[in-house]
Motif scaffolding. Sequence first.
Motif, PDB file in Angstrom:
ATOM      1  N   THR A   1      26.892  62.077  50.346  1.00 17.43           N
ATOM      2  CA  THR A   1      28.194  62.297  49.705  1.00 17.43           C
ATOM      3  C   THR A   1      28.049  62.412  48.198  1.00 17.43           C
ATOM      4  O   THR A   1      28.571  63.355  47.574  1.00 17.43           O
TER       5      THR A   1
ATOM      6  N   SER B   1      33.285  62.775  52.291  1.00 21.66           N
ATOM      7  CA  SER B   1      33.882  61.571  51.699  1.00 21.66           C
ATOM      8  C   SER B   1      34.831  60.884  52.664  1.00 21.66           C
ATOM      9  O   SER B   1      35.062  59.670  52.560  1.00 21.66           O
ATOM     10  N   PHE B   2      35.394  61.649  53.608  1.00 24.95           N
ATOM     11  CA  PHE B   2      36.276  61.051  54.617  1.00 24.95           C
ATOM     12  C   PHE B   2      35.473  60.257  55.649  1.00 24.95           C
ATOM     13  O   PHE B   2      36.032  59.412  56.350  1.00 24.95           O
TER      14      PHE B   2
ATOM     15  N   THR C   1      32.945  57.109  51.907  1.00 25.58           N
ATOM     16  CA  THR C   1      33.456  57.286  50.548  1.00 25.58           C
ATOM     17  C   THR C   1      32.341  57.044  49.519  1.00 25.58           C
ATOM     18  O   THR C   1      31.460  56.206  49.728  1.00 25.58           O
TER      19      THR C   1
END
Length: 319
Positions: A62, A223-224, A227
């Motif tokens: 991420t 990111s979902f 995070t």
Amino acid sequence: MCYDKQKSSVLLEGVIHLNRLKHSSFIGILLVTIGATLWGVSGTVAQYLFHTKGINTEWLVTVRLLFSGLLLLLFGYLKEGKSVYRIWRTKKDAISLILFSILGMLAVQYTYFAAIEHGNAATATVLQYTAPVMITCFLIVRYRKLPSGIEITAVFVAVLGTFSLVTQGNINSLSISPLALFWGLLSAVSLAFYTLHPHKLLANWGSVIVVGWGMFVGGVVFSFIHTPWDFRGEASLTTILAILFIILFGTLVAFVFYLESLKYIGATKASILANFEPLSAALLAVLWLNVPFGVMEWIGTFCILGTVGLLSMVKKEKP
């Protein structure tokens, strides 16, 4: 006398032109070598973070995608201005970019890091380099054409290399975990899609904009799942420096250097010299992280890398 002067002038111009070509070729080779080496080193640094510092794979994916994407878009903005946003104005291009971001960029980043987490950077990077053979097989089926002798040889050599790499020549056992093999081959599939899908986007918008948005959108989507503020692992100066290296040198600098090299030596030579990526990953993993890499693993590595050279010899058909 006048003729001799003209002849001397032509010869002098020829020598100058030849020296310029040699100089340009040297710059291109230097750029692609540095870029590919940085890619390989970043994989080994990622292995260090996973195995030594306990960093979460999903978090690193991420953070790398988000920050590398933002930096590339900033680089694109400085070169292209507000045109970096225009790719979203066309519905067809926007949909294609989203597919590339998720199924290409995000998929290839996550599967590669997952292969490193469950195995090591050397094996993961080499397995990912079976992608050109997968692309060749797909195109043969897609366009219903008989494979050439070179293509058949490349597929055979790649299979032999993969077998040597993951079994050490013993058909009854795997030298790496099944998960490492699974994620490594899946990273090759993802890389094949990553290579084949965005050709129209790249032709219309350029690689900096397409890859920059691909990374950023992929990072936002991931990111979902994890995070960027949910950090897990050992927080230390070494950890921070390693993460910064992956983002800045292993992604941004490596990518820009590779792109710049294409101006000097072209895509074919650059793709062959990009073999420094798995070689640098393997050497650094062995020397720094003490990853066991025997004779059969090296034979498998050079077999797989040899397929890139073989496939570069295939004559390109006119579109």
